[in-house]
Design an enzyme around this catalytic site. Structure first.
Site, PDB file in Angstrom:
ATOM      1  CB  SER A 262      -0.899   0.005   1.240  1.00 28.71           C
ATOM      2  OG  SER A 262      -0.116   0.295   2.380  1.00 28.71           O
ATOM      3  CE  LYS A 263      -0.227   8.361  -0.570  1.00 34.32           C
ATOM      4  NZ  LYS A 263       1.053   8.798  -0.040  1.00 34.32           N
ATOM      5  NE  ARG A 264      -2.591   3.501   5.363  1.00 32.23           N
ATOM      6  CZ  ARG A 264      -3.220   2.353   5.609  1.00 32.23           C
ATOM      7  NH1 ARG A 264      -2.835   1.582   6.613  1.00 32.23           N
ATOM      8  NH2 ARG A 264      -4.237   1.975   4.871  1.00 32.23           N
TER       9      ARG A 264
END
Ligand code: GLU
Length: 505
Positions: A262-264
């Site tokens: 994920s972007k996180r």
């Protein structure tokens, strides 16, 4: 049946920045098309107007321009199967919805959100399908007159796919083999909504793949659950003979731990998940991209190619052409691929080494100039040749190389303590005299004279060189000392030596 020309498509929805997993999907489509001498089509799936994000389409196109992946036809590229933006194909879809309705493969449903909610509360695990559809408000339970009247009155409706129960649906996947599911678990998917006069993803996707003569659908694993429905749609239209072959690519996983990348993860561990920098038009939030982080497009491509596919050999470094020649989709893995971003950095380093000093120098020169230094490209290239094996990114060069262009203004305290001995000032003065006398100020020319002097004086070579380095560089690191002094030239070398002697005593 004659062999069909291979045609694949990349069909993103313009809902934001293109995720790096999407880039990999496009890359595998590209490699497959080139490997088989086929076409690579760019389609925009924008039937969900609620999720449309301005700028996303342009962003996607710019990403592939940067990566050097060329489409043969599609949005902005033209071609004979257009328009390639689904929002411009409304009339086409309507025609095919009518076909399904006329052939009793679909039906019109008027159930309001409230009515559906009511049913969900009434029946546990409610699904709109063969078991429940006869309890609902649709063209199967209403008479033709009632149905027509409701439409005429302007009541909103959807068209649902009528899925027959009791069937085994087989998806022949080039990576996963035969995937079978029972049609009973599928619901009567909405194919069209009167509210916006647009089809849903499923219908538009199938109609377009058919009309655009797509032969192979290569896409992310997240679409595998939709594949049986797509197979049934092809059948409902009578298009089995030209149904594309499927390949569902493995997920990209977090660098560590379980789950989808994920972007996180990128924010947390410090790597980009988008090809280019992206500014969210709603929040204004800026996310960095591989391009802005200093990756070479070739390195990104090479890195992504090996995330979920392997050539069956130990080879890791591939040009795009080599990838095309080696690509075999059946060698994709079923299991998810860990997004090892350190490996991505390693690839960038390898590409720095593989690129000519001149090419790297052209990228580095503007940085040198921005730091107020006026140097020729030739001199910058010399520095690059000495230093490029020490960095992963061009932007890392300046902090390591600035001493070539700017004399040290201070001397690293720790290094001074360790390397600047009580007699260093005296020895460096002597060294300055020795160097003064050197006619041939090349690496060999200096080395020859200096080593002889060190030996004759009985000095420790290490001590001399350490102090010399501190004087010229300001810290205890850098390439070979005579490489540095040869680059600086006699005048600058002596200037720096005297300055160090005066400052450090
Ligand atoms: N529009 C879908 C997406 O955004 C395409 C899925 C497919 O390739 O069928 O990924």
């Amino acid at each position: 049946m004659a062999e069909r020309r291979v045609r694949v498509r990349f069909a993103p929805s313009p809902t934001g920045a293109l995720h790096i997993g999407g880039v990999r999907t496009a890359l595998y489509n590209y490699l497959f098309a080139r490997r088989h001498g086929g076409d690579f089509v760019f389609r925009i799936e924008d039937t969900d107007s609620l999720r449309f994000v301005p700028g996303a389409e342009e962003y996607i196109i710019e990403s592939f321009r940067w990566l050097g992946l060329k489409f043969d036809e599609g949005v902005t590229f033209g071609g004979e199967h257009g328009p390639y933006r689904q929002s411009e194909r409304r009339e086409i879809y309507k025609e095919y919805v009518e076909k399904l309705l006329a052939n009793d493969k679909a039906y019109i449903a008027f159930d309001t959100p409230e009515e559906l909610e009511c049913k969900r509360n009434e029946i546990p695990n409610f699904q709109y399908d063969a078991r429940t559809r006869m309890q609902m408000r649709n063209s199967l339970t209403l008479s033709k007159e009632e149905t027509d009247q409701l439409i005429e009155d302007g009541e909103q409706y959807v068209v649902r796919f009528k899925i027959d129960p009791g069937e085994e649906v087989h998806v022949n996947d080039m990576i996963r083999g035969d995937v079978m599911i029972k049609s009973d678990i599928l619901d009567d998917k909405v194919l069209y909504k009167s509210a916006d006069e647009l089809p849903t993803y499923h219908l538009a996707n199938i109609v377009d793949d058919h009309l655009m003569e797509i032969t192979h659908v290569i896409r992310g694993e997240e679409w595998l659950p939709s594949a049986p429905l797509h197979v049934l749609l092809y059948r409902a239209f009578g298009w089995e003979a030209t149904m594309p072959q499927f390949a569902h690519l493995p997920l990209l996983l977090k660098p560590e731990g379980k789950g989808k990348l994920s972007k996180r993860d990128g924010d947390r561990l410090g790597f980009p998940v988008f090809p280019l920098e992206w500014k969210d038009p709603k929040t204004g939030e800026i996310s960095t991209g591989f391009r802005e982080s200093g990756y070479f497009p070739e390195a990104v491509i090479n890195f992504l190619a090996l995330l979920g596919w392997n050539p069956g050999t130990d080879q890791e470094l591939f040009s795009l052409d080599e990838l095309v020649a080696a690509f075999d989709i059946t060698r994709c893995s079923k299991a998810g691929a860990k997004f090892d971003f350190q490996k991505g950095i390693w690839f960038n380093h390898e590409y720095i080494l593989r690129k000519s000093d001149d090419e790297i120098a052209r990228l580095f020169a503007p940085i040198v100039a921005n730091n107020g230094v006026d140097e020729t490209l030739e001199r910058v290239t010399q520095v690059v040749s000495m230093m490029k094996d020490r960095v992963n990114f061009v932007k890392e060069l300046w902090p390591l190389c600035s001493f070539f262009f700017i004399p040290p203004t201070e001397y690293d305290e720790k290094t001074v303590k360790k390397r600047w001995k009580p007699d260093s000032a005296k020895v460096m003065s002597e060294l300055a005299e020795v160097l003064e006398s050197v006619q041939d100020f090349t690496v060999e020319g200096q080395e020859h004279v200096v080593l002889a002097w060190v030996e004759q004086q009985g000095y420790k070579l290490g001590d001399v060189m350490n102090a010399f380095r501190l004087a010229l560089v300001g810290i205890g690191k850098g390439p070979g000392m005579f490489d540095i002094s040869a680059f600086l030239g006699k005048e600058e070398t002596l200037k720096r030596l005297h300055k160090a002697i005066d400052t450090l005593k």
